[in-house]
Design a protein around this motif. Structure first.
Motif, PDB file in Angstrom:
ATOM      1  N   LYS A 182       2.123   3.053   4.159  1.00 41.00           N
ATOM      2  CA  LYS A 182       3.673   2.980   4.177  1.00 41.00           C
ATOM      3  C   LYS A 182       4.120   2.234   5.419  1.00 41.00           C
ATOM      4  CE  LYS A 182       5.417   6.179   0.978  1.00 41.00           C
ATOM      5  NZ  LYS A 182       6.568   7.351   1.065  1.00 41.00           N
ATOM      6  N   ASP A 226       1.704   7.498   0.485  1.00 41.29           N
ATOM      7  CA  ASP A 226       1.191   7.382   1.930  1.00 41.29           C
ATOM      8  C   ASP A 226       0.183   6.433   2.070  1.00 41.29           C
ATOM      9  OD1 ASP A 226       3.642   8.757   2.519  1.00 41.29           O
ATOM     10  OD2 ASP A 226       2.298  10.703   2.908  1.00 41.29           O
ATOM     11  N   ARG A 235       6.495  -0.891   4.877  1.00 37.90           N
ATOM     12  CA  ARG A 235       7.621  -0.928   5.545  1.00 37.90           C
ATOM     13  C   ARG A 235       7.927  -2.178   6.496  1.00 37.90           C
ATOM     14  NH1 ARG A 235      11.890   2.364   6.683  1.00 37.90           N
ATOM     15  NH2 ARG A 235      10.870   4.377   6.050  1.00 37.90           N
ATOM     16  N   LEU A 248      10.247   2.241  -0.734  1.00 39.69           N
ATOM     17  CA  LEU A 248       8.974   2.874  -0.118  1.00 39.69           C
ATOM     18  C   LEU A 248       8.789   4.201  -0.857  1.00 39.69           C
ATOM     19  CD1 LEU A 248       9.467   2.603   3.645  1.00 39.69           C
ATOM     20  CD2 LEU A 248       7.775   1.551   2.160  1.00 39.69           C
TER      21      LEU A 248
END
Length: 140
Positions: free
Chosen positions: A54, A38, A58, A33
């Motif tokens: 993100k 972002d 994720r 990540l």
């Protein structure tokens, strides 16, 4: 939008293969990540799926890491546009599940990197990732 490039050809290849894919293969969630801004966009073009930001990326990796005991990306062939901070890699994704089944995919990823923060605390990161996958989408 075009971003000012900040990495050389060798650095772009290193970022994609040794920072990103090495962390994915190690199932290093935070490390993988860390390669993304972002607001990054991750699209699997051949499956018409899109993960924006993100949190969604994720969740995609959580599912992917959970589905396979072993993840190996290998046999890379990279093409680099150093001037515009873009890289493409064709490769084999070798995935082993808990039952011993092996999935082999011939994939191509297209990445666009953009510089880090204005303060320079962070280096360049992926802003956009486009994946073309030869088989069923494993990045849902």
């Amino acid at each position: 939008m075009q971003y000012e490039p900040t990495l050389s050809r060798a650095e772009l290849i290193d970022f994609a293969l040794n920072k990103y894919f090495a962390r994915v293969d190690a199932k290093d969630m935070e490390g993988a990540l860390a390669c993304f801004h972002d607001t990054a966009l991750f699209c699997v073009q051949t499956a018409f799926t899109r993960h924006s930001g993100k949190a969604e990326i994720r969740r995609m990796f959580e599912d992917f890491f959970g589905a396979y005991e072993t993840i190996i990306h290998r046999d890379f062939n990279c093409t680099v546009d150093e001037k515009n901070g873009r890289i493409t890699a064709s490769f084999i994704a070798e995935l082993h599940d808990a039952d011993g089944n092996v999935t082999l995919l011939s994939n191509t990823n297209f990445w666009r990197l953009r510089p880090g923060s204005a303060e320079g605390a962070e280096g360049p990161k992926f802003q956009e990732v486009y994946v073309y996958m030869s088989g069923a989408n494993v990045l849902t």
